[in-house]
Motif scaffolding. Structure first.
Motif, PDB file in Angstrom:
ATOM      1  N   PRO A 109     -35.161 -32.371  67.972  1.00  0.00           N
ATOM      2  CA  PRO A 109     -35.364 -31.491  66.819  1.00  0.00           C
ATOM      3  C   PRO A 109     -34.207 -30.517  66.663  1.00  0.00           C
ATOM      4  CG  PRO A 109     -36.725 -30.776  68.648  1.00  0.00           C
ATOM      5  CD  PRO A 109     -36.110 -32.078  69.069  1.00  0.00           C
ATOM      6  N   PRO A 110     -33.913 -30.087  65.446  1.00  0.00           N
ATOM      7  CA  PRO A 110     -32.867 -29.086  65.256  1.00  0.00           C
ATOM      8  C   PRO A 110     -33.307 -27.731  65.774  1.00  0.00           C
ATOM      9  CG  PRO A 110     -33.997 -29.506  63.189  1.00  0.00           C
ATOM     10  CD  PRO A 110     -34.530 -30.505  64.177  1.00  0.00           C
ATOM     11  N   LEU A 111     -32.351 -26.843  65.881  1.00  0.00           N
ATOM     12  CA  LEU A 111     -32.620 -25.488  66.353  1.00  0.00           C
ATOM     13  C   LEU A 111     -32.963 -24.586  65.168  1.00  0.00           C
ATOM     14  CD1 LEU A 111     -29.486 -25.237  68.657  1.00  0.00           C
ATOM     15  CD2 LEU A 111     -31.813 -25.792  69.386  1.00  0.00           C
ATOM     16  N   GLN A 112     -33.835 -23.639  65.398  1.00  0.00           N
ATOM     17  CA  GLN A 112     -34.150 -22.618  64.404  1.00  0.00           C
ATOM     18  C   GLN A 112     -33.589 -21.303  64.932  1.00  0.00           C
ATOM     19  OE1 GLN A 112     -35.470 -23.570  61.511  1.00  0.00           O
ATOM     20  NE2 GLN A 112     -35.629 -25.675  62.302  1.00  0.00           N
ATOM     21  N   LEU A 113     -32.466 -20.862  64.359  1.00  0.00           N
ATOM     22  CA  LEU A 113     -31.758 -19.705  64.876  1.00  0.00           C
ATOM     23  C   LEU A 113     -31.751 -18.560  63.875  1.00  0.00           C
ATOM     24  CD1 LEU A 113     -28.683 -21.455  66.553  1.00  0.00           C
ATOM     25  CD2 LEU A 113     -30.964 -21.002  67.509  1.00  0.00           C
ATOM     26  N   ALA A 114     -31.478 -17.370  64.391  1.00  0.00           N
ATOM     27  CA  ALA A 114     -31.416 -16.164  63.560  1.00  0.00           C
ATOM     28  C   ALA A 114     -29.983 -15.653  63.519  1.00  0.00           C
ATOM     29  CB  ALA A 114     -32.336 -15.086  64.119  1.00  0.00           C
ATOM     30  N   VAL A 115     -29.609 -15.082  62.394  1.00  0.00           N
ATOM     31  CA  VAL A 115     -28.292 -14.463  62.250  1.00  0.00           C
ATOM     32  C   VAL A 115     -28.332 -13.100  62.932  1.00  0.00           C
ATOM     33  CG1 VAL A 115     -26.563 -13.600  60.627  1.00  0.00           C
ATOM     34  CG2 VAL A 115     -27.882 -15.665  60.068  1.00  0.00           C
ATOM     35  N   GLU A 138     -17.381 -13.809  60.354  1.00  0.00           N
ATOM     36  CA  GLU A 138     -17.869 -14.437  61.566  1.00  0.00           C
ATOM     37  C   GLU A 138     -19.379 -14.317  61.608  1.00  0.00           C
ATOM     38  OE1 GLU A 138     -16.613 -13.621  66.048  1.00  0.00           O
ATOM     39  OE2 GLU A 138     -18.309 -12.364  65.401  1.00  0.00           O
ATOM     40  N   LEU A 139     -20.057 -15.428  61.896  1.00  0.00           N
ATOM     41  CA  LEU A 139     -21.500 -15.427  62.087  1.00  0.00           C
ATOM     42  C   LEU A 139     -21.803 -15.580  63.565  1.00  0.00           C
ATOM     43  CD1 LEU A 139     -23.019 -17.830  59.376  1.00  0.00           C
ATOM     44  CD2 LEU A 139     -22.918 -15.327  59.335  1.00  0.00           C
ATOM     45  N   ARG A 140     -22.808 -14.849  64.022  1.00  0.00           N
ATOM     46  CA  ARG A 140     -23.356 -15.042  65.356  1.00  0.00           C
ATOM     47  C   ARG A 140     -24.799 -15.498  65.189  1.00  0.00           C
ATOM     48  NH1 ARG A 140     -20.795 -12.337  69.900  1.00  0.00           N
ATOM     49  NH2 ARG A 140     -18.747 -11.580  69.249  1.00  0.00           N
ATOM     50  N   LEU A 141     -25.130 -16.580  65.851  1.00  0.00           N
ATOM     51  CA  LEU A 141     -26.450 -17.184  65.728  1.00  0.00           C
ATOM     52  C   LEU A 141     -27.095 -17.252  67.106  1.00  0.00           C
ATOM     53  CD1 LEU A 141     -25.356 -20.163  63.452  1.00  0.00           C
ATOM     54  CD2 LEU A 141     -26.338 -17.990  62.697  1.00  0.00           C
ATOM     55  N   ALA A 142     -28.355 -16.852  67.196  1.00  0.00           N
ATOM     56  CA  ALA A 142     -29.053 -16.830  68.481  1.00  0.00           C
ATOM     57  C   ALA A 142     -30.500 -17.264  68.294  1.00  0.00           C
ATOM     58  CB  ALA A 142     -29.000 -15.422  69.089  1.00  0.00           C
ATOM     59  N   ASP A 143     -31.118 -17.673  69.402  1.00  0.00           N
ATOM     60  CA  ASP A 143     -32.525 -18.025  69.372  1.00  0.00           C
ATOM     61  C   ASP A 143     -33.356 -16.747  69.186  1.00  0.00           C
ATOM     62  OD1 ASP A 143     -34.596 -20.314  70.213  1.00  0.00           O
ATOM     63  OD2 ASP A 143     -35.247 -18.397  71.064  1.00  0.00           O
ATOM     64  N   PRO A 144     -34.296 -16.725  68.239  1.00  0.00           N
ATOM     65  CA  PRO A 144     -35.076 -15.501  68.002  1.00  0.00           C
ATOM     66  C   PRO A 144     -35.841 -15.023  69.227  1.00  0.00           C
ATOM     67  CG  PRO A 144     -35.375 -17.062  66.202  1.00  0.00           C
ATOM     68  CD  PRO A 144     -34.636 -17.794  67.278  1.00  0.00           C
ATOM     69  N   GLY A 145     -36.212 -15.952  70.111  1.00  0.00           N
ATOM     70  CA  GLY A 145     -36.951 -15.567  71.303  1.00  0.00           C
ATOM     71  C   GLY A 145     -36.076 -15.311  72.514  1.00  0.00           C
ATOM     72  N   LEU A 167     -28.277 -10.233  58.039  1.00  0.00           N
ATOM     73  CA  LEU A 167     -28.750 -10.161  59.421  1.00  0.00           C
ATOM     74  C   LEU A 167     -30.246 -10.430  59.473  1.00  0.00           C
ATOM     75  CD1 LEU A 167     -26.866  -6.994  60.736  1.00  0.00           C
ATOM     76  CD2 LEU A 167     -26.407  -9.386  61.326  1.00  0.00           C
ATOM     77  N   GLY A 168     -30.665 -11.227  60.444  1.00  0.00           N
ATOM     78  CA  GLY A 168     -32.068 -11.576  60.587  1.00  0.00           C
ATOM     79  C   GLY A 168     -32.478 -12.833  59.860  1.00  0.00           C
TER      80      GLY A 168
END
Length: 361
Positions: free
Chosen positions: A52-58, A70-77, A137-138
């Motif tokens: 499955p693809p990842l669901q990430l937050a900005v 520049e974008l930074r993407l991380a796992d919300p959890g 953001l978010g």
């Protein structure tokens, strides 16, 4: 005979032999295809489940150069992200539904965040504008896990050539070269200093190994200029616009470089193309496709909503179904079965002179 149990030791001893265990494990995974040089999965092995693809937050959105964010993407959890290697890219599905590929420019050792840099393209398909102006953001984005078609082989002596935003896959390569103690050098070129991202970050790696040159001060570099520091046996990695890549390719033989690895912006020039006709839908309009343009570019003029991303025949975003006509498949993604079923990637695939391709749109 029990085919699921590894045979005993080659000398008849009761304990399984390690070599035979490995041979059996390989056989369990792959079975030679009769009449084909390819290897297919063994029918005893269950097919792999789709990842499955990842669901990430900005988590970061900042300007790093003129018209570049520049974008930074991380796992919300806060979970760790899948690992990647220098040269890898991810595919973003934006809130609008647009899909775009971007090279990862962060540190592979940092499993908490993915970094990408995006240049605004006013004449593009709207993806860069959406990221610059609307992705706050978010915001949540769907991300396909990293893939690598521009792998860094870590040769003992490397030259990294970046044109503008093309520095994004090369920045992690420079970090890796420094970490491994390689003999490396990076040349970053562009119109002006303000247009070049990550200058300070590059110089911080090793100012003696990083050269930043701009067209407004030194003129547009030739291929020989870019390869001036190449010594025999050097592996060259180049990412930038088509004219830059062509210049490097033309000067490579005289430079003494051993190999050239490259990644280009957008589509490669159409070579060996013929004029053909495209019909959008069984009763849709007929569109003329010149010998030097892609079917996708022509179709986008009539249907701007068509999905696309890489323009190079490997991502599959633009896939369509062929209703009629005989295509010339030029992609690097579709299987023989998919082609036989009528799947086509119009970003690179074409047809013979006078042929008409009817697409199910």
């Amino acid at each position: 005979m029990d085919l699921t149990t590894p045979p005993p030791d080659l000398y008849g001893r009761p304990e399984p032999d390690r070599f035979m265990r490995r041979v059996t494990a390989f056989g369990d995974r792959y079975t030679p295809a009769l009449g084909s040089p390819l290897l297919r999965r063994s029918p005893r092995r269950a097919p792999a489940r789709p990842v499955p693809p990842l669901q990430l937050a900005v988590t970061g959105h900042r300007t790093v150069a003129e018209d570049v964010v520049e974008l930074r993407l991380a796992d919300p959890g806060g979970d760790r992200l899948p690992a990647w290697q220098p040269g890898a890219h991810i595919r973003l599905r934006l809130p609008s539904g647009r899909e775009r590929h971007y090279s990862l420019c962060g540190d592979p050792a940092d499993a908490a965040v993915y970094r990408v840099a995006v240049r605004r393209l006013p004449g593009g398909g709207g993806g860069s504008t959406e990221i610059h102006d609307e992705l706050a953001l978010g915001a949540r984005v769907t991300v396909r896990r990293p893939r690598n078609g521009f792998a860094f082989c870590a040769e003992p002596r490397v030259l990294l050539l970046a044109g503008g935003i093309g520095v994004t896959p090369l920045l992690p390569m420079a970090r890796e070269a420094r970490r491994l103690g390689l003999d490396w050098r990076l040349v970053h070129t562009g119109r002006t200093a303000d247009a070049l991202p990550f200058g300070d970050e590059l110089r911080a790696l090793d100012p003696a190994r990083v050269e930043i040159r701009t067209d407004d001060r030194e003129g547009v570099p030739t291929g020989a200029d870019l390869l001036a520091h190449t010594r025999p046996g050097t592996a060259v990695y180049c990412c930038g616009p088509a004219p830059m890549l062509a210049a490097v390719q033309g000067a490579l033989e005289a430079s003494g470089a051993r190999t050239l690895h490259f990644e280009r912006f957008g589509a490669a020039p159409v070579l060996g193309g013929s004029r053909f006709t495209l019909r959008l839908g069984a009763d849709g309009p007929l569109l003329d496709v010149p010998a030097d343009r892609s079917a996708l570019d022509v179709a986008l003029e009539a249907r701007p909503d068509l999905p696309y991303s890489c323009h190079q025949g490997f991502c599959g975003t633009c896939r369509v179904h062929l209703l009629a006509g005989t295509p010339e498949h030029r992609d690097r993604r579709l299987t023989g079965e998919e082609r036989a079923a009528g799947v086509l990637l119009p970003c690179v695939s074409r047809a013979a002179e006078g042929e008409t391709l009817v697409l199910d749109l």
